[in-house]
Design a protein around this motif. Structure first.
Motif, PDB file in Angstrom:
ATOM      1  N   THR A  71      -4.748  -2.426   9.821  1.00 25.41           N
ATOM      2  CA  THR A  71      -3.416  -3.021   9.861  1.00 25.41           C
ATOM      3  C   THR A  71      -3.539  -4.457  10.362  1.00 25.41           C
ATOM      4  N   LYS A  73      -0.953  -7.113   9.928  1.00 25.95           N
ATOM      5  CA  LYS A  73       0.334  -7.647   9.492  1.00 25.95           C
ATOM      6  C   LYS A  73       0.902  -8.593  10.543  1.00 25.95           C
ATOM      7  N   ASN A 263      -7.063  -0.365  -4.598  1.00 24.58           N
ATOM      8  CA  ASN A 263      -5.722   0.199  -4.796  1.00 24.58           C
ATOM      9  C   ASN A 263      -5.694   1.611  -5.325  1.00 24.58           C
ATOM     10  N   SER A 264      -6.867   2.148  -5.648  1.00 25.33           N
ATOM     11  CA  SER A 264      -6.866   3.490  -6.235  1.00 25.33           C
ATOM     12  C   SER A 264      -8.155   4.206  -5.873  1.00 25.33           C
ATOM     13  N   THR A 293      -9.399  -0.756   3.761  1.00 14.12           N
ATOM     14  CA  THR A 293      -8.155  -0.437   3.037  1.00 14.12           C
ATOM     15  C   THR A 293      -7.300   0.464   3.910  1.00 14.12           C
ATOM     16  N   SER A 294      -5.998   0.455   3.663  1.00 16.23           N
ATOM     17  CA  SER A 294      -5.185   1.482   4.298  1.00 16.23           C
ATOM     18  C   SER A 294      -4.593   2.416   3.267  1.00 16.23           C
ATOM     19  N   ARG A 295      -4.160   1.824   2.142  1.00 11.44           N
ATOM     20  CA  ARG A 295      -3.453   2.668   1.168  1.00 11.44           C
ATOM     21  C   ARG A 295      -4.352   3.749   0.584  1.00 11.44           C
ATOM     22  N   LEU A 296      -5.650   3.496   0.585  1.00  7.31           N
ATOM     23  CA  LEU A 296      -6.568   4.474  -0.012  1.00  7.31           C
ATOM     24  C   LEU A 296      -6.596   5.800   0.752  1.00  7.31           C
ATOM     25  N   ASN A 298      -4.291   7.748   2.141  1.00  9.52           N
ATOM     26  CA  ASN A 298      -3.355   8.768   1.646  1.00  9.52           C
ATOM     27  C   ASN A 298      -3.695   9.223   0.236  1.00  9.52           C
ATOM     28  N   MET A 299      -4.173   8.285  -0.592  1.00  9.44           N
ATOM     29  CA  MET A 299      -4.526   8.657  -1.977  1.00  9.44           C
ATOM     30  C   MET A 299      -5.708   9.616  -2.012  1.00  9.44           C
ATOM     31  N   GLU A 308       0.407  15.587  -3.258  1.00 14.79           N
ATOM     32  CA  GLU A 308       0.840  14.290  -2.726  1.00 14.79           C
ATOM     33  C   GLU A 308       1.010  14.399  -1.201  1.00 14.79           C
ATOM     34  N   LYS A 310       1.380  12.087   2.441  1.00 14.96           N
ATOM     35  CA  LYS A 310       1.503  10.786   3.101  1.00 14.96           C
ATOM     36  C   LYS A 310       1.255  10.986   4.603  1.00 14.96           C
TER      37      LYS A 310
END
Length: 312
Positions: A71, A73, A263-264, A293-296, A298-299, A308, A310
């Motif tokens: 993080t 930000k 992103n994936s 990465t952070s979004r990875l 949860n994926m 799914e 989160k």
């Protein structure tokens, strides 16, 4: 005969080249004549032929354990970073059979918050330092920021190579600065971010990789994630080639961290495949291969558990 004598003393009569610096001498050992299109073709072929065999539950579990949960930000606060760290603590309870992330990566002013709240053994605390993401400040400020981050509990430091110096050909300045920050880090691992999107060519990426490793990097990392383009498979390919050649030349193993634009799950599998094919099994541990990465998270988790999710 006289030419070689002059050269030994570093004089440059009659338009001879001046004596090479130790950095140029180090770079001379490597092939820097790389064609960008050839790299593109090699990467395309590698992805087409090899990625599918790594698209397995085992590899996804491994990748989960290589994530640097990040993080960075403008809106980060003590509260948000505390909540972020708590998720990592809770993950260990919620999914005891899955590997926890490798690292929590934050700004230096949050090192203490993470270090006090983190309860999971084996999760590193990484801080971006040295005036991230631009690297544009006084060397003294970079040194102070790095030292303070370590004092507050950072176990790893991510710095940005001074890209402007590199592009203007000041390799000595680049190397001295990296070396000075490594001296501050001591036995703490230091990652050097090349910001490959600014380097434009494969030859520049390879040159920057080698300079960073010779200057003291423990890992080389593609990008800050703050500029476009961030990580690309082509940049990763060239960096891993440099890591392998450096290892063959010196016997020193250097880690690799793609970051930005992951992103994936497929992106992550592509980087895994590049590391596996170019560097081999020895690099396929969360000690030597990291994903910024952070979004990875949860994926990957969603694919591993089959629905799914989160969590982070």
């Amino acid at each position: 005969m006289t030419d070689s004598i002059h050269n030994e003393h570093g004089h440059s009569h009659h338009g001879e080249a001046p004596k090479k610096s130790k950095y140029e001498e180090a770079l001379d050992k490597y092939n820097l004549d790389i064609d960008d299109n050839a790299v593109k073709e090699e990467v395309k072929k590698l992805i087409a032929e090899k990625v599918h065999e790594n698209d397995t539950p085992e590899v996804k579990r491994f990748l989960m354990g290589s994530i640097e949960l990040t993080t960075l930000k403008t809106t980060d606060s003590e509260e948000s970073v505390l909540a972020f760290t708590e998720r990592v603590n809770q993950f260990d309870d919620a999914y005891p059979d899955l590997p926890h992330v490798a690292t929590i990566c934050v700004y230096p002013c949050f090192a203490e918050t993470v270090s006090q709240a983190l309860e999971v053994d084996g999760v590193e605390i990484a801080c971006v330092s040295g005036s991230f993401p631009s690297s544009q400040t006084f060397p003294e400020v970079k040194v102070a920021e790095t030292a303070l981050a370590i004092k507050d509990g950072a176990t790893e430091i991510d710095i940005v190579m001074p890209v402007g110096k590199f592009l203007s050909g000041d390799y000595e300045g680049v190397s001295d600065e990296i070396g000075e920050l490594k001296a501050v880090c001591g036995d703490k691992k230091m990652k050097v971010i090349l910001e490959t999107g600014c380097l434009k060519t494969a030859a520049n990426i390879k040159r920057a990789s080698l300079l960073a490793m010779y200057a003291g990097a423990d890992y080389i990392k593609t990008s800050t994630g703050k500029l476009e383009p961030a990580a690309t498979p082509e940049a990763a390919y060239v960096m891993c080639q440099a890591i392998r050649e450096y290892y063959e030349e010196t016997g020193i193993q250097i880690g690799f961290k793609p970051a930005g634009g992951i992103n994936s799950v497929m992106d992550a599998l592509i980087y895994y495949t590049i590391v596996k094919e170019l560097l081999g099994e020895k690099w396929l541990t969360n000690q030597w291969f990291r994903l910024g990465t952070s979004r990875l998270a949860n994926m990957l988790l969603s694919e591993i558990v089959g629905q799914e999710t989160k969590f982070f």
